[in-house]
Design a protein around this motif. Structure first.
Motif, PDB file in Angstrom:
ATOM      1  N   ALA A 117       0.817  -1.219   0.000  1.00  0.00           N
ATOM      2  CA  ALA A 117       0.000   0.000   0.000  1.00  0.00           C
ATOM      3  C   ALA A 117       0.845   1.261   0.000  1.00  0.00           C
ATOM      4  O   ALA A 117       0.438   2.277  -0.573  1.00  0.00           O
ATOM      5  CB  ALA A 117      -0.936  -0.016   1.202  1.00  0.00           C
ATOM      6  N   ASP A 118       2.016   1.212   0.611  1.00  0.00           N
ATOM      7  CA  ASP A 118       2.876   2.397   0.634  1.00  0.00           C
ATOM      8  C   ASP A 118       3.972   2.358  -0.428  1.00  0.00           C
ATOM      9  O   ASP A 118       4.788   3.272  -0.524  1.00  0.00           O
ATOM     10  CB  ASP A 118       3.498   2.590   2.017  1.00  0.00           C
ATOM     11  CG  ASP A 118       4.470   1.472   2.396  1.00  0.00           C
ATOM     12  OD1 ASP A 118       4.641   0.509   1.601  1.00  0.00           O
ATOM     13  OD2 ASP A 118       5.057   1.534   3.497  1.00  0.00           O
ATOM     14  N   GLY A 119       3.992   1.303  -1.229  1.00  0.00           N
ATOM     15  CA  GLY A 119       4.954   1.200  -2.319  1.00  0.00           C
ATOM     16  C   GLY A 119       6.356   0.812  -1.919  1.00  0.00           C
ATOM     17  O   GLY A 119       7.248   0.753  -2.768  1.00  0.00           O
ATOM     18  N   SER A 120       6.579   0.507  -0.646  1.00  0.00           N
ATOM     19  CA  SER A 120       7.939   0.190  -0.192  1.00  0.00           C
ATOM     20  C   SER A 120       8.323  -1.259  -0.469  1.00  0.00           C
ATOM     21  O   SER A 120       9.512  -1.589  -0.521  1.00  0.00           O
ATOM     22  CB  SER A 120       8.074   0.476   1.307  1.00  0.00           C
ATOM     23  OG  SER A 120       7.223  -0.375   2.064  1.00  0.00           O
ATOM     24  N   LEU A 121       7.327  -2.135  -0.630  1.00  0.00           N
ATOM     25  CA  LEU A 121       7.585  -3.551  -0.886  1.00  0.00           C
ATOM     26  C   LEU A 121       6.891  -3.976  -2.169  1.00  0.00           C
ATOM     27  O   LEU A 121       5.912  -3.378  -2.599  1.00  0.00           O
ATOM     28  CB  LEU A 121       7.070  -4.411   0.274  1.00  0.00           C
ATOM     29  CG  LEU A 121       7.654  -4.162   1.664  1.00  0.00           C
ATOM     30  CD1 LEU A 121       6.970  -5.056   2.682  1.00  0.00           C
ATOM     31  CD2 LEU A 121       9.161  -4.376   1.683  1.00  0.00           C
ATOM     32  N   PHE A 122       7.433  -5.027  -2.764  1.00  0.00           N
ATOM     33  CA  PHE A 122       6.819  -5.609  -3.954  1.00  0.00           C
ATOM     34  C   PHE A 122       6.842  -7.117  -3.819  1.00  0.00           C
ATOM     35  O   PHE A 122       7.867  -7.711  -3.484  1.00  0.00           O
ATOM     36  CB  PHE A 122       7.563  -5.187  -5.222  1.00  0.00           C
ATOM     37  CG  PHE A 122       6.954  -5.729  -6.484  1.00  0.00           C
ATOM     38  CD1 PHE A 122       5.870  -5.100  -7.073  1.00  0.00           C
ATOM     39  CD2 PHE A 122       7.442  -6.892  -7.075  1.00  0.00           C
ATOM     40  CE1 PHE A 122       5.286  -5.593  -8.227  1.00  0.00           C
ATOM     41  CE2 PHE A 122       6.871  -7.405  -8.231  1.00  0.00           C
ATOM     42  CZ  PHE A 122       5.785  -6.749  -8.810  1.00  0.00           C
ATOM     43  N   VAL A 123       5.694  -7.745  -4.084  1.00  0.00           N
ATOM     44  CA  VAL A 123       5.549  -9.198  -3.958  1.00  0.00           C
ATOM     45  C   VAL A 123       5.431  -9.816  -5.343  1.00  0.00           C
ATOM     46  O   VAL A 123       4.639  -9.356  -6.172  1.00  0.00           O
ATOM     47  CB  VAL A 123       4.303  -9.554  -3.125  1.00  0.00           C
ATOM     48  CG1 VAL A 123       4.133 -11.069  -3.043  1.00  0.00           C
ATOM     49  CG2 VAL A 123       4.395  -8.952  -1.734  1.00  0.00           C
ATOM     50  N   ALA A 124       6.214 -10.851  -5.600  1.00  0.00           N
ATOM     51  CA  ALA A 124       6.120 -11.608  -6.848  1.00  0.00           C
ATOM     52  C   ALA A 124       5.989 -13.086  -6.507  1.00  0.00           C
ATOM     53  O   ALA A 124       6.793 -13.627  -5.739  1.00  0.00           O
ATOM     54  CB  ALA A 124       7.349 -11.370  -7.718  1.00  0.00           C
ATOM     55  N   GLY A 125       4.966 -13.738  -7.066  1.00  0.00           N
ATOM     56  CA  GLY A 125       4.746 -15.154  -6.814  1.00  0.00           C
ATOM     57  C   GLY A 125       4.958 -15.969  -8.076  1.00  0.00           C
ATOM     58  O   GLY A 125       4.492 -15.584  -9.153  1.00  0.00           O
ATOM     59  N   PHE A 126       5.663 -17.094  -7.962  1.00  0.00           N
ATOM     60  CA  PHE A 126       6.043 -17.915  -9.102  1.00  0.00           C
ATOM     61  C   PHE A 126       5.451 -19.316  -8.983  1.00  0.00           C
ATOM     62  O   PHE A 126       5.116 -19.782  -7.896  1.00  0.00           O
ATOM     63  CB  PHE A 126       7.570 -18.001  -9.216  1.00  0.00           C
ATOM     64  CG  PHE A 126       8.245 -16.670  -9.359  1.00  0.00           C
ATOM     65  CD1 PHE A 126       8.493 -16.130 -10.615  1.00  0.00           C
ATOM     66  CD2 PHE A 126       8.612 -15.936  -8.235  1.00  0.00           C
ATOM     67  CE1 PHE A 126       9.114 -14.893 -10.755  1.00  0.00           C
ATOM     68  CE2 PHE A 126       9.234 -14.705  -8.368  1.00  0.00           C
ATOM     69  CZ  PHE A 126       9.482 -14.178  -9.628  1.00  0.00           C
ATOM     70  N   GLN A 127       5.386 -19.991 -10.115  1.00  0.00           N
ATOM     71  CA  GLN A 127       4.743 -21.295 -10.153  1.00  0.00           C
ATOM     72  C   GLN A 127       5.492 -22.336  -9.341  1.00  0.00           C
ATOM     73  O   GLN A 127       4.880 -23.183  -8.692  1.00  0.00           O
ATOM     74  CB  GLN A 127       4.592 -21.775 -11.601  1.00  0.00           C
ATOM     75  CG  GLN A 127       3.786 -23.058 -11.709  1.00  0.00           C
ATOM     76  CD  GLN A 127       3.561 -23.509 -13.126  1.00  0.00           C
ATOM     77  OE1 GLN A 127       4.285 -23.111 -14.032  1.00  0.00           O
ATOM     78  NE2 GLN A 127       2.555 -24.319 -13.356  1.00  0.00           N
ATOM     79  N   GLU A 128       6.793 -22.303  -9.369  1.00  0.00           N
ATOM     80  CA  GLU A 128       7.578 -23.337  -8.687  1.00  0.00           C
ATOM     81  C   GLU A 128       7.736 -23.031  -7.199  1.00  0.00           C
ATOM     82  O   GLU A 128       8.853 -22.978  -6.676  1.00  0.00           O
ATOM     83  CB  GLU A 128       8.950 -23.483  -9.352  1.00  0.00           C
ATOM     84  CG  GLU A 128       8.888 -23.914 -10.807  1.00  0.00           C
ATOM     85  CD  GLU A 128       8.267 -25.299 -10.980  1.00  0.00           C
ATOM     86  OE1 GLU A 128       8.326 -26.091 -10.028  1.00  0.00           O
ATOM     87  OE2 GLU A 128       7.736 -25.576 -12.064  1.00  0.00           O
ATOM     88  N   SER A 129       6.620 -22.769  -6.514  1.00  0.00           N
ATOM     89  CA  SER A 129       6.556 -22.710  -5.044  1.00  0.00           C
ATOM     90  C   SER A 129       7.292 -21.542  -4.413  1.00  0.00           C
ATOM     91  O   SER A 129       7.489 -21.533  -3.201  1.00  0.00           O
ATOM     92  CB  SER A 129       7.099 -24.016  -4.429  1.00  0.00           C
ATOM     93  OG  SER A 129       6.458 -25.133  -4.978  1.00  0.00           O
ATOM     94  N   GLU A 130       7.702 -20.552  -5.170  1.00  0.00           N
ATOM     95  CA  GLU A 130       8.516 -19.478  -4.608  1.00  0.00           C
ATOM     96  C   GLU A 130       7.800 -18.137  -4.671  1.00  0.00           C
ATOM     97  O   GLU A 130       7.134 -17.808  -5.645  1.00  0.00           O
ATOM     98  CB  GLU A 130       9.859 -19.382  -5.348  1.00  0.00           C
ATOM     99  CG  GLU A 130      10.869 -18.489  -4.634  1.00  0.00           C
ATOM    100  CD  GLU A 130      12.285 -18.686  -5.169  1.00  0.00           C
ATOM    101  OE1 GLU A 130      13.217 -18.085  -4.606  1.00  0.00           O
ATOM    102  OE2 GLU A 130      12.449 -19.429  -6.150  1.00  0.00           O
TER     103      GLU A 130
END
Length: 476
Positions: A117-130
């Motif tokens: 919400a504050d733009g300080s973090l970014f989340v990326a989710g991948f198919q191989e469990s990571e």
């Protein structure tokens, strides 16, 4: 590397290819959205009217940033500063179309992109469990590297809590896992270096006993006390985190529920979209009977892949397998489906078949949407769409990933396609616009996380690595 292509039709009076908006004269589109939401968008993203008048009897002209700065210095508006609409007018002109810069590349398909919400973090989710959480302010360093537990097929969704202390992730399983992302542990391997607590969505008021189903969408409430989830068993779930139990199950649709979200910060109203082609509105304060929606919105010809709320409890958008985004006003909803519409045919499957050209101009006879946006493609996976940020653009735009490996940006009011970002080799399932800056991050099945900006820094343009891995079939 392909360069971004920007459609300037809305500025130069030409037609808007692939979109529903075409121009008529100077900035007067034939498909202009004549609705309250158009006026609200203008109020959020247009400068003070005094700044746009160059003289008595003169027509209104576009206001340049230079003119606005001069007006602010002379206190022309009487405020002595920019209003939020003034700021949105300036920032909204600078679209994140330059670059891109490759942030990361994995040997696995990227399914989830999300700024905090504050733009300080970014989340990326991948198919191989990571799942990787990047510290944006710290130079995009990996702050948390999460190896998921009990993954089935892929990470279908992930959501950060409002305080950014916890992350939940879902897969094709009734168990949603929650991780403490504020801990000092960087490598978070499920139940090895950290506990990934499992939240069971298959219990509660289920009289049929435990069932196996998958969760396509999961979101935190604004206060962080609840989760709402959409599932492959045609249901919506609400989980009470404080009580650590399932609070509500709604048998909501007649097919997979692919997307769900809270309408506003109150958490009382929920929007859902399903493969039964319908968007539904649920008010938890006034359930008449179990499974009875407050309203139904028809207009899509095929299943719905994503829903995003404007945050005002009134408007939302949906992405559909009929290759369109639709804008909705819940005040136009019906109490029931009055005019169901058949799908193309039983043998068409968006997961591996192109959308039939003959169907592209079909319209629902009872379309209740306010506007339709076309140009992108929704095939092979549940492509996501969003409103642009309120702070920097006044939600003036809608943006979406696309199965043709691009990101599309549309003008909410005119419907025109204002930008198309091309870089990836595979479908862009998800993308996220920074809440405050003209920065957009796209994630693709080619495993690449790419950053687009308005300004061009002195950064090398990094081509994709050769893809040596064998391609797998993907369905969600």
């Amino acid at each position: 590397m392909s360069r971004p292509r920007k459609d300037r039709s809305t500025c130069e009076g030409g037609s808007a290819p692939d979109g529903v908006g075409t121009s008529r004269g100077h900035n007067v589109p034939s498909s202009y959205l004549d609705h309250e939401v158009a006026q609200l968008t203008k109020l959020r993203s247009e400068p003070n009217g005094l700044l746009s008048r160059v003289g008595l009897g003169k027509s209104l002209l576009p206001v340049s940033p230079v003119m606005m700065l001069a007006g602010r210095e002379s206190n022309y508006s009487g405020r002595g500063r920019f209003s939020s609409a003034d700021s949105c007018h300036v920032l909204g002109r600078y679209l994140p179309v330059n670059g891109p810069r490759r942030i990361d590349q994995m040997n696995s398909c990227a399914y989830v992109s999300q700024f905090s919400a504050d733009g300080s973090l970014f989340v990326a989710g991948f198919q191989e469990s990571e799942i990787r959480i990047y510290n944006v302010n710290g130079g995009w360093k990996v702050q948390k590297d999460i190896l998921a537990k009990s993954l089935r097929w892929t990470i279908t969704d992930a959501s950060l809590s409002p305080d950014q202390h916890f992350l939940v992730y879902a897969s094709m399983s009734p168990i949603v896992h929650i991780v403490n992302v504020s801990s000092s542990v960087t490598k978070s391997h499920a139940n090895i270096t950290e506990i990934h607590e499992g939240l069971d969505f298959s219990v509660g008021d289920d009289v049929e006993g435990e069932r196996s189903f998958g969760i396509f969408s999961v979101k935190f409430s604004t206060d962080g006390r609840e989760l709402v989830a959409a599932s492959s068993d045609d249901s919506i779930y609400v989980y009470d985190l404080a009580a650590n139990k399932l609070a509500l199950r709604i048998p909501a649709h007649k097919s997979d529920v692919n997307s769900v979200c809270f309408a506003d910060e109150s958490g009382n109203v929920i929007y859902s979209g399903s493969d039964d082609n319908l968007c539904k509105v649920w008010d938890r304060r006034c359930f008449v009977t179990k499974g009875q929606a407050a309203g139904v919105l028809t207009g899509h010809l095929e299943g719905i892949t994503c829903i995003d709320s404007r945050g005002d409890g009134r408007y939302f958008i949906s992405n559909g397998k009929d290759q369109s985004i639709k804008l909705w006003d819940i005040r136009k909803m019906s109490t029931k489906v009055t005019c169901p519409y058949p799908r193309l045919r039983n043998d068409w499957d968006y997961r591996w078949m192109d959308y039939p050209p003959r169907a592209r101009n079909r319209k629902h006879p009872n379309d209740q949407s306010l506007a339709t946006y076309k140009g992108h493609s929704v095939l092979r996976t549940l492509i996501r769409c969003y409103f642009s940020p309120a702070y920097s653009t006044g939600q003036k735009y809608i943006y979406t990933g696309s199965s043709d490996s691009s990101v599309y940006i549309y003008d909410v009011v005119t419907g025109a396609q204002v930008a198309r970002l091309e870089y990836h080799d595979d479908p862009v399932r998800d993308c996220s616009w920074h809440p405050f800056f003209p920065t957009l991050v796209s994630s693709s099945w080619d495993g690449v996380i790419a950053e687009w900006e308005f300004s061009v820094r002195d950064k090398p343009q990094v081509p994709l690595k050769p893809q040596s891995r064998r391609r797998r079939r993907h369905f969600y």
